[in-house]
Design a protein around this motif. Structure first.
Motif, mmCIF file in Angstrom:
data_model
loop_
_atom_site.group_PDB
_atom_site.id
_atom_site.type_symbol
_atom_site.label_atom_id
_atom_site.label_comp_id
_atom_site.label_asym_id
_atom_site.label_seq_id
_atom_site.Cartn_x
_atom_site.Cartn_y
_atom_site.Cartn_z
ATOM 1 N N SER A 8 14.133 55.976 2.971
ATOM 2 C CA SER A 8 14.107 54.527 2.775
ATOM 3 C C SER A 8 12.742 54.002 2.345
ATOM 4 O O SER A 8 12.650 52.913 1.799
ATOM 5 C CB SER A 8 14.557 53.811 4.044
ATOM 6 O OG SER A 8 13.688 54.143 5.106
ATOM 7 N N THR A 9 11.675 54.773 2.557
ATOM 8 C CA THR A 9 10.338 54.272 2.231
ATOM 9 C C THR A 9 9.600 55.052 1.170
ATOM 10 O O THR A 9 8.681 54.525 0.551
ATOM 11 C CB THR A 9 9.444 54.253 3.488
ATOM 12 O OG1 THR A 9 9.320 55.590 3.997
ATOM 13 C CG2 THR A 9 10.015 53.342 4.552
ATOM 14 N N GLN A 10 9.969 56.324 0.939
ATOM 15 C CA GLN A 10 9.176 57.121 0.016
ATOM 16 C C GLN A 10 9.982 58.178 -0.725
ATOM 17 O O GLN A 10 11.044 58.599 -0.285
ATOM 18 C CB GLN A 10 8.017 57.790 0.744
ATOM 19 C CG GLN A 10 8.453 58.851 1.735
ATOM 20 C CD GLN A 10 7.289 59.411 2.540
ATOM 21 O OE1 GLN A 10 6.226 58.810 2.598
ATOM 22 N NE2 GLN A 10 7.471 60.565 3.151
ATOM 23 N N GLU A 32 5.248 56.071 -2.371
ATOM 24 C CA GLU A 32 5.929 54.969 -1.695
ATOM 25 C C GLU A 32 6.912 54.338 -2.676
ATOM 26 O O GLU A 32 6.573 54.120 -3.836
ATOM 27 C CB GLU A 32 4.928 53.923 -1.212
ATOM 28 C CG GLU A 32 4.003 54.411 -0.116
ATOM 29 C CD GLU A 32 4.736 54.749 1.172
ATOM 30 O OE1 GLU A 32 5.673 54.018 1.532
ATOM 31 O OE2 GLU A 32 4.369 55.758 1.791
ATOM 32 N N ARG A 33 8.122 54.052 -2.226
ATOM 33 C CA ARG A 33 9.136 53.459 -3.112
ATOM 34 C C ARG A 33 8.679 52.130 -3.694
ATOM 35 O O ARG A 33 9.009 51.791 -4.821
ATOM 36 C CB ARG A 33 10.460 53.266 -2.373
ATOM 37 C CG ARG A 33 11.213 54.557 -2.192
ATOM 38 C CD ARG A 33 12.501 54.345 -1.488
ATOM 39 N NE ARG A 33 13.511 53.817 -2.398
ATOM 40 C CZ ARG A 33 14.805 53.896 -2.182
ATOM 41 N NH1 ARG A 33 15.254 54.488 -1.094
ATOM 42 N NH2 ARG A 33 15.662 53.390 -3.031
ATOM 43 N N SER A 34 7.876 51.401 -2.935
ATOM 44 C CA SER A 34 7.415 50.089 -3.404
ATOM 45 C C SER A 34 6.456 50.194 -4.581
ATOM 46 O O SER A 34 6.260 49.224 -5.306
ATOM 47 C CB SER A 34 6.743 49.329 -2.261
ATOM 48 O OG SER A 34 5.614 50.048 -1.795
ATOM 49 N N THR A 35 5.852 51.363 -4.816
ATOM 50 C CA THR A 35 4.929 51.523 -5.942
ATOM 51 C C THR A 35 5.631 51.940 -7.229
ATOM 52 O O THR A 35 5.028 51.918 -8.292
ATOM 53 C CB THR A 35 3.823 52.558 -5.621
ATOM 54 O OG1 THR A 35 4.418 53.841 -5.435
ATOM 55 C CG2 THR A 35 3.033 52.161 -4.399
ATOM 56 N N THR A 37 7.593 51.404 -10.381
ATOM 57 C CA THR A 37 7.931 50.255 -11.214
ATOM 58 C C THR A 37 8.992 50.576 -12.251
ATOM 59 O O THR A 37 9.770 49.704 -12.628
ATOM 60 C CB THR A 37 6.685 49.710 -11.939
ATOM 61 O OG1 THR A 37 6.120 50.753 -12.737
ATOM 62 C CG2 THR A 37 5.666 49.190 -10.950
ATOM 63 N N HIS A 93 -0.276 52.908 -6.567
ATOM 64 C CA HIS A 93 -0.353 54.209 -5.915
ATOM 65 C C HIS A 93 -1.830 54.614 -5.835
ATOM 66 O O HIS A 93 -2.577 54.420 -6.786
ATOM 67 C CB HIS A 93 0.453 55.253 -6.711
ATOM 68 C CG HIS A 93 0.612 56.550 -6.002
ATOM 69 N ND1 HIS A 93 -0.304 57.569 -6.093
ATOM 70 C CD2 HIS A 93 1.591 56.996 -5.163
ATOM 71 C CE1 HIS A 93 0.092 58.597 -5.361
ATOM 72 N NE2 HIS A 93 1.253 58.266 -4.789
ATOM 73 N N GLU A 116 20.607 52.456 -1.070
ATOM 74 C CA GLU A 116 19.862 52.388 0.180
ATOM 75 C C GLU A 116 19.823 53.801 0.746
ATOM 76 O O GLU A 116 20.857 54.405 1.007
ATOM 77 C CB GLU A 116 20.551 51.447 1.169
ATOM 78 C CG GLU A 116 20.433 49.991 0.777
ATOM 79 C CD GLU A 116 18.992 49.514 0.756
ATOM 80 O OE1 GLU A 116 18.210 49.897 1.635
ATOM 81 O OE2 GLU A 116 18.647 48.760 -0.165
#
Length: 153
Positions: A8-10, A32-35, A37, A93, A116
């Motif tokens: 879920s996070t990476q 990290e998944r948030s990085t 794009t 990152h 998810e």
């Protein structure tokens, strides 16, 4: 071939012993998944390679593994011959601006990133096989209008 683990996070790029040696890297690449794009599929990863290996291994057209430094920043590459690949653009990152990987599981990675993921790391192939993969609704064929009759003269 690299193994891609996603939770879920990476996203973790698990490297084999030979890949670690050729890439001059001690551990796996963790993203990290948030990085992330953008993720793009390509048939020729060599066109995405920029800069020089530092440190890394490069045999033109055969293998490119390691960190690649350029004016645009640092990229990480695991490329073998001319095989299907995935290009992952990153923002924020701490090490890399782009990850370029030769993998036959690029489509599964793209699909798994849209789902998810579980709290524990799972291979992206398993996620794509078991998840409800979002797909675009099929387009309805457009109805054609009958040609208008020519006016009588």
């Amino acid at each position: 071939m690299v193994t891609l683990l996603l939770d879920s996070t990476q996203l973790e790029v698990v490297l084999s012993g030979a890949e670690k040696a050729m890439a001059f890297r001690k551990g796996n690449v963790v993203i990290e998944r948030s990085t992330i794009t953008k993720v793009q599929l390509t048939d020729d990863a060599w066109t995405w390679l920029r800069g020089v290996p530092s440190p890394g291994t490069h045999l033109r057209g055969v293998v490119a593994m390691g960190t690649w430094k350029s004016a645009g920043g640092e990229d990480f590459a695991i490329i073998r011959r001319r095989r299907p690949s995935v290009v992952i653009d990153l923002d924020g990152h701490p090490e890399f601006q782009r990850i370029i990987l030769t993998t036959r599981h690029g489509l599964e990675l793209v699909q798994a990133l849209h789902l998810e993921a579980a709290d524990e790391a799972v291979d992206v192939v398993e996620i794509a096989e078991t998840g409800a993969i979002p797909t675009a609704a099929p387009k309805k064929p457009r109805a054609r209008k009958a040609p208008a009759a020519a006016p009588a003269v």
